[in-house]
Design a protein around this motif. Sequence first.
Motif, PDB file in Angstrom:
ATOM      1  N   LYS A 104     -38.616 -53.689 -15.639  1.00 12.54           N
ATOM      2  CA  LYS A 104     -39.312 -52.100 -15.704  1.00 12.54           C
ATOM      3  C   LYS A 104     -40.842 -52.402 -15.620  1.00 12.54           C
ATOM      4  O   LYS A 104     -41.423 -51.792 -14.978  1.00 12.54           O
ATOM      5  CB  LYS A 104     -39.034 -51.689 -17.032  1.00 12.54           C
ATOM      6  CG  LYS A 104     -37.747 -50.837 -17.201  1.00 12.54           C
ATOM      7  CD  LYS A 104     -37.736 -50.383 -18.795  1.00 12.54           C
ATOM      8  CE  LYS A 104     -36.392 -49.659 -19.143  1.00 12.54           C
ATOM      9  NZ  LYS A 104     -36.501 -49.076 -20.226  1.00 12.54           N
ATOM     10  N   LEU A 105     -41.364 -53.666 -16.281  1.00  8.88           N
ATOM     11  CA  LEU A 105     -42.575 -53.741 -16.023  1.00  8.88           C
ATOM     12  C   LEU A 105     -43.121 -54.359 -14.759  1.00  8.88           C
ATOM     13  O   LEU A 105     -44.222 -53.617 -14.184  1.00  8.88           O
ATOM     14  CB  LEU A 105     -43.123 -55.026 -17.303  1.00  8.88           C
ATOM     15  CG  LEU A 105     -42.896 -54.716 -18.595  1.00  8.88           C
ATOM     16  CD1 LEU A 105     -43.616 -55.920 -19.310  1.00  8.88           C
ATOM     17  CD2 LEU A 105     -43.411 -53.427 -19.089  1.00  8.88           C
ATOM     18  N   ALA A 106     -42.308 -55.191 -13.960  1.00 10.44           N
ATOM     19  CA  ALA A 106     -42.657 -55.323 -12.751  1.00 10.44           C
ATOM     20  C   ALA A 106     -42.416 -54.311 -11.859  1.00 10.44           C
ATOM     21  O   ALA A 106     -43.286 -54.355 -10.878  1.00 10.44           O
ATOM     22  CB  ALA A 106     -41.505 -56.493 -12.343  1.00 10.44           C
ATOM     23  N   ASN A 107     -41.498 -53.573 -12.139  1.00  8.10           N
ATOM     24  CA  ASN A 107     -41.632 -52.147 -11.148  1.00  8.10           C
ATOM     25  C   ASN A 107     -42.679 -51.401 -11.425  1.00  8.10           C
ATOM     26  O   ASN A 107     -43.168 -50.975 -10.457  1.00  8.10           O
ATOM     27  CB  ASN A 107     -40.045 -51.476 -11.455  1.00  8.10           C
ATOM     28  CG  ASN A 107     -38.864 -52.241 -11.053  1.00  8.10           C
ATOM     29  OD1 ASN A 107     -38.710 -53.177 -10.318  1.00  8.10           O
ATOM     30  ND2 ASN A 107     -37.687 -51.848 -11.719  1.00  8.10           N
ATOM     31  N   ALA A 108     -43.012 -51.178 -12.299  1.00 10.00           N
ATOM     32  CA  ALA A 108     -44.416 -50.274 -12.852  1.00 10.00           C
ATOM     33  C   ALA A 108     -45.427 -50.874 -12.142  1.00 10.00           C
ATOM     34  O   ALA A 108     -46.280 -50.302 -11.684  1.00 10.00           O
ATOM     35  CB  ALA A 108     -44.610 -50.150 -14.343  1.00 10.00           C
TER      36      ALA A 108
ATOM     37  N   THR B  85     -46.870 -60.913  -9.877  1.00  9.63           N
ATOM     38  CA  THR B  85     -47.005 -60.179 -11.106  1.00  9.63           C
ATOM     39  C   THR B  85     -46.282 -61.197 -11.988  1.00  9.63           C
ATOM     40  O   THR B  85     -45.174 -61.511 -11.781  1.00  9.63           O
ATOM     41  CB  THR B  85     -46.661 -58.721 -11.183  1.00  9.63           C
ATOM     42  OG1 THR B  85     -47.590 -58.063 -10.428  1.00  9.63           O
ATOM     43  CG2 THR B  85     -46.887 -58.327 -12.727  1.00  9.63           C
ATOM     44  N   LEU B  86     -46.886 -61.788 -13.232  1.00  7.19           N
ATOM     45  CA  LEU B  86     -46.502 -62.421 -14.218  1.00  7.19           C
ATOM     46  C   LEU B  86     -46.251 -61.662 -15.490  1.00  7.19           C
ATOM     47  O   LEU B  86     -47.028 -61.275 -16.026  1.00  7.19           O
ATOM     48  CB  LEU B  86     -47.172 -63.597 -14.202  1.00  7.19           C
ATOM     49  CG  LEU B  86     -47.652 -64.663 -13.149  1.00  7.19           C
ATOM     50  CD1 LEU B  86     -48.222 -65.967 -13.643  1.00  7.19           C
ATOM     51  CD2 LEU B  86     -46.148 -65.026 -12.632  1.00  7.19           C
ATOM     52  N   ILE B  87     -45.015 -61.875 -15.844  1.00  8.89           N
ATOM     53  CA  ILE B  87     -44.567 -61.249 -17.215  1.00  8.89           C
ATOM     54  C   ILE B  87     -43.661 -62.181 -18.023  1.00  8.89           C
ATOM     55  O   ILE B  87     -42.767 -62.814 -17.368  1.00  8.89           O
ATOM     56  CB  ILE B  87     -43.642 -60.030 -16.966  1.00  8.89           C
ATOM     57  CG1 ILE B  87     -44.495 -59.183 -16.170  1.00  8.89           C
ATOM     58  CG2 ILE B  87     -43.244 -59.385 -18.277  1.00  8.89           C
ATOM     59  CD1 ILE B  87     -43.376 -57.985 -15.276  1.00  8.89           C
ATOM     60  N   GLY B  88     -44.212 -62.557 -19.014  1.00  4.71           N
ATOM     61  CA  GLY B  88     -43.633 -63.625 -19.919  1.00  4.71           C
ATOM     62  C   GLY B  88     -43.500 -63.010 -21.455  1.00  4.71           C
ATOM     63  O   GLY B  88     -43.916 -62.117 -21.826  1.00  4.71           O
TER      64      GLY B  88
ATOM     65  N   VAL C 184     -40.770 -63.703 -15.617  1.00  3.36           N
ATOM     66  CA  VAL C 184     -40.521 -62.865 -14.590  1.00  3.36           C
ATOM     67  C   VAL C 184     -41.677 -63.088 -13.623  1.00  3.36           C
ATOM     68  O   VAL C 184     -42.947 -63.041 -13.890  1.00  3.36           O
ATOM     69  CB  VAL C 184     -40.454 -61.331 -14.547  1.00  3.36           C
ATOM     70  CG1 VAL C 184     -40.293 -60.473 -13.198  1.00  3.36           C
ATOM     71  CG2 VAL C 184     -39.182 -60.931 -15.363  1.00  3.36           C
ATOM     72  N   MET C 185     -41.765 -63.360 -12.228  1.00  4.95           N
ATOM     73  CA  MET C 185     -42.646 -63.378 -11.091  1.00  4.95           C
ATOM     74  C   MET C 185     -42.056 -62.727 -10.267  1.00  4.95           C
ATOM     75  O   MET C 185     -41.104 -63.054  -9.509  1.00  4.95           O
ATOM     76  CB  MET C 185     -42.821 -64.722 -10.801  1.00  4.95           C
ATOM     77  CG  MET C 185     -44.068 -65.222  -9.951  1.00  4.95           C
ATOM     78  SD  MET C 185     -44.074 -64.621  -8.326  1.00  4.95           S
ATOM     79  CE  MET C 185     -43.497 -66.276  -7.488  1.00  4.95           C
ATOM     80  N   ASP C 186     -43.071 -61.545  -9.901  1.00  2.00           N
ATOM     81  CA  ASP C 186     -42.518 -60.459  -8.885  1.00  2.00           C
ATOM     82  C   ASP C 186     -43.495 -60.546  -7.786  1.00  2.00           C
ATOM     83  O   ASP C 186     -44.824 -60.631  -7.935  1.00  2.00           O
ATOM     84  CB  ASP C 186     -42.587 -59.199  -9.422  1.00  2.00           C
ATOM     85  CG  ASP C 186     -42.102 -58.001  -8.437  1.00  2.00           C
ATOM     86  OD1 ASP C 186     -40.877 -58.498  -8.057  1.00  2.00           O
ATOM     87  OD2 ASP C 186     -42.462 -57.293  -8.264  1.00  2.00           O
ATOM     88  N   GLN C 187     -43.242 -60.605  -6.361  1.00  2.00           N
ATOM     89  CA  GLN C 187     -43.924 -60.362  -5.314  1.00  2.00           C
ATOM     90  C   GLN C 187     -43.581 -59.303  -4.645  1.00  2.00           C
ATOM     91  O   GLN C 187     -42.715 -59.334  -3.563  1.00  2.00           O
ATOM     92  CB  GLN C 187     -44.207 -61.525  -4.426  1.00  2.00           C
ATOM     93  CG  GLN C 187     -45.472 -61.720  -3.698  1.00  2.00           C
ATOM     94  CD  GLN C 187     -45.959 -60.772  -2.892  1.00  2.00           C
ATOM     95  OE1 GLN C 187     -45.110 -59.726  -2.509  1.00  2.00           O
ATOM     96  NE2 GLN C 187     -47.400 -60.530  -2.939  1.00  2.00           N
TER      97      GLN C 187
END
Length: 261
Positions: free
Chosen positions: A14-18, A104-107, A118-121
């Motif tokens: 959810k965080l990556a999508n936002a 975007t990095l989410i740990g 999560v690493m999102d591009q």
Amino acid sequence: MPIAFESLLETAHKLANAASSVTLSHFRTGTNADHKGGSSFDPVTVADRGAEEAMRAIIRRDFPDHGIAGEEFAPVNEGADYVWSLDPIDGTRSYITGLPIWGTLIGVLYQGKPVLGVMDQPFIGERFWSDEQAAWYRGPNGLRRCRTRTCASLGDALLTATTPDMFEGEDATHFDRLAGSVRMRRFGGDCYAYGMLALGQIDIVAEACLKPFDIVALIPIVEKAGGAVKTWDGGEPQAAGRCIAVGDPALLDVALDRLRG
């Protein structure tokens, strides 16, 4: 009591999508960058701040007792068992120059240990993440499991670092010693290089001057893909600083020896 991993991972996505909704709306639009201060240019944009604000709002809603340590705003409840590590745009220099190697990095840390990443591009539609057993990649060609490749010899290894500018003084000497022993070195990867290491395209990522939010999310992805991440002195990498990631754990000791001289 530990929270079900699936709940953490659901929120991480959810965080990556936002974050992607914010970062994509500003990417390649001529967004201005402010200078955070210091002797070298340290850029931050409205997209960095907006993306982190969006992620923090979701964490406060889903897990109000969790801690948050992000790049752009003050930490919250850092002593909690669960702490979210957020880097809304890792690679802001790439972002403001229109290069799609930011992410975007989410740990998530549980009692100080990285357990989820999560690493999102979003611009090129690629996302890397870890679950309890494995690391995964989803991109234009679908979903597949991440697996690092076998490479136990420095002479066969491909090495990357974000920029040579991060190595100063003795760090530059140590890095050059390692880089002079590999088959090929490349610069400019930002967090994307760690994803390529997890996919078996790269063998070593060696960097300095990292902050915890630069590396925490990437540690579980690399490790669950079969690799290893340490500091240059062989310590646990979540404190950041000088870090090295290898795809083949058999390469770690020889790479660390070369760094130490």
